[in-house]
Design an enzyme around this catalytic site. Structure first.
Site, mmCIF file in Angstrom:
data_model
loop_
_atom_site.group_PDB
_atom_site.id
_atom_site.type_symbol
_atom_site.label_atom_id
_atom_site.label_comp_id
_atom_site.label_asym_id
_atom_site.label_seq_id
_atom_site.Cartn_x
_atom_site.Cartn_y
_atom_site.Cartn_z
ATOM 1 N N PHE A 23 80.839 69.083 106.873
ATOM 2 C CA PHE A 23 80.417 68.593 105.565
ATOM 3 C C PHE A 23 80.375 69.787 104.625
ATOM 4 C CE2 PHE A 23 77.481 67.732 102.131
ATOM 5 C CZ PHE A 23 77.955 66.517 101.682
ATOM 6 N N LYS B 279 72.455 76.033 97.140
ATOM 7 C CA LYS B 279 71.158 75.417 97.414
ATOM 8 C C LYS B 279 69.986 76.365 97.179
ATOM 9 C CE LYS B 279 72.902 71.633 100.238
ATOM 10 N NZ LYS B 279 72.881 70.652 99.143
ATOM 11 N N ASP C 260 80.547 78.804 105.481
ATOM 12 C CA ASP C 260 79.802 77.958 104.554
ATOM 13 C C ASP C 260 78.329 78.011 104.963
ATOM 14 O OD1 ASP C 260 78.508 75.942 103.194
ATOM 15 O OD2 ASP C 260 80.075 74.441 103.487
#
Length: 407
Positions: free
Chosen positions: A148, A262, A233
């Site tokens: 994801f 984030k 990531d």
């Protein structure tokens, strides 16, 4: 025409208004949060909840951390946006600090995590053509099943999640998927045209899926041997979440490019970045990539404070120690409604025995008891509290889960 305040009072009415006017691209739990402080949030009716999601790790430092609010407030009164048409007095300081934290030279600032991933893909392709000598338009990127990396059309094109992928094609070519955790499969997929291997060191959306020990080291060695970039990531896993600054640190591995987001924005605004050395990230030339808001002074001021907080090591140590505490508590539930627990620092995937309900059903029952978690992939709930949480609060949360399963 503005609505009267009474139109938006009461959680049921607010949810109805949202359902009527916001596209249904999410299926939120039925709670309307009005304020937050630390690890606790309060809904519009005054009920408090322990937040064990942290906005998917965007709130690693909790709601309204005083140091982050102070940085944002001070900068709000000075300057918020210039675009990159001009220099501003915050970006360079932030970039230098973030590059140092990562042990790299350069930072390319963006806003969202998906933008960071897209940027990393562009950088890898440009590097392949301009440095490695790959034939134009032939570069490929190796990715992992169960990934994801975001929801842009490029990214969902190499997802194997039908909910993310179906009905959004046609998709971009140039991606090769292999099983996550299988280093030999990565090596088998590499060709002379391979630009990069793009991986989450731990797959968060997949349910906190942790690869076998030695996997990341093997990937690093394979990439070095074949002159291929390793892109990590770390948008969810990085910045203290797993008990180290980065999940790659768990194996002493340094990727060619870090993708960050984030928590980099401190839970205040979206901040993301691609961080790498000049021999890789330096391939991007003026005019080839950019963002109006990327690197804005407000984002840079908050991001700098985040880096300064991580420099102390306090949050990494807390995540490590409290993660061990949480793991011991969750392990007691295995065989009593829980089938498996996967945990790295303060980040856990808890698989619920189907006989006890779905992940969504357990999340809704925990909501009624004042605990916020989120389900994924049917039977899994994710636990990712702010790193400022206390052991007693974790104990209380696990006790609520125990009671829900006992019901």
């Amino acid at each position: 025409m503005s609505a009267t305040p009474s139109l938006y009072t009461g959680s049921i009415r607010i949810i109805d208004v949202e359902d009527a006017h916001v596209a249904h691209n999410y299926h939120p739990l039925p709670v309307v949060i009005a304020k937050g402080e630390g690890v606790w949030v309060t809904d519009v009716e005054g009920k408090r909840y322990l937040d064990l999601l942290s906005a998917y790790s965007a709130l690693n430092f909790g709601h309204g951390h005083p140091a982050l609010l102070a940085a944002a407030t001070e900068q709000l009164g000075r300057l918020t946006l210039t675009s990159r048409a001009y220099h501003n007095d915050r970006l360079g300081v932030f970039a230098a600090a973030l590059a140092k934290l990562c042990g790299k030279d350069l930072v390319l600032p963006m806003n969202t995590g998906a933008e960071a991933v897209e940027t990393g893909i562009k950088v890898a392709r440009a590097w392949a053509y301009r440095v490695k000598g790959v034939t134009p338009d032939a570069a490929t990127v190796v990715v992992a099943n169960g990934n994801f990396h975001g929801r842009t059309t490029t990214i969902v094109g190499f997802s194997d999640d039908p909910q993310a992928r179906d009905d959004f094609g046609p998709y971009a070519a140039g991606f090769v998927s292999v099983p996550f955790g299988d280093a030999a499969a990565i090596e088998a997929a590499i060709t002379p045209d391979t630009a990069a291997v793009l991986l989450e060191p731990i797959q968060g959306e997949g349910g906190v899926v942790i690869p076998p020990v030695g996997y990341l080291r093997a990937v690093r060695e394979i990439c070095d041997r074949h002159n291929v970039l390793f892109i990590a990531d770390e948008i969810q896993s990085g910045l203290g979440r797993v008990g180290e600054t980065f999940a790659c640190d768990r194996e002493g591995v340094v990727p060619d490019l870090y993708l960050l987001g984030k928590a980099l924005g401190g839970g205040i605004l979206p901040v993301s970045a691609v961080v790498g050395n000049a021999d890789v990230l330096g391939v991007i030339r003026p005019g080839e990539h950019g963002s109006t808001f990327g690197g804005n002074p407000l984002a840079a001021a908050v991001g700098l404070r985040v880096v300064e907080m991580l420099d102390t090591g306090e949050f990494q140590r807390r995540a490590s120690a409290l993660g061990e505490h949480l793991e011991a508590k969750l392990d007691e539930l295995v065989g009593h409604g829980v089938t498996t627990v996967r945990i790295a620092g303060l980040w856990a995937g808890v698989d619920i025995d189907p006989a006890y309900g779905t992940g969504r059903e357990i999340a809704e029952k925990l909501l009624a008891r004042g605990v916020l978690v989120k389900d994924t992939h049917g039977q899994t709930i994710r636990i990712a509290p702010p790193l400022v949480i206390r052991a007693t609060e974790l104990d209380w949360a696990v006790e609520q889960l125990k009671l829900v399963l006992a019901d």
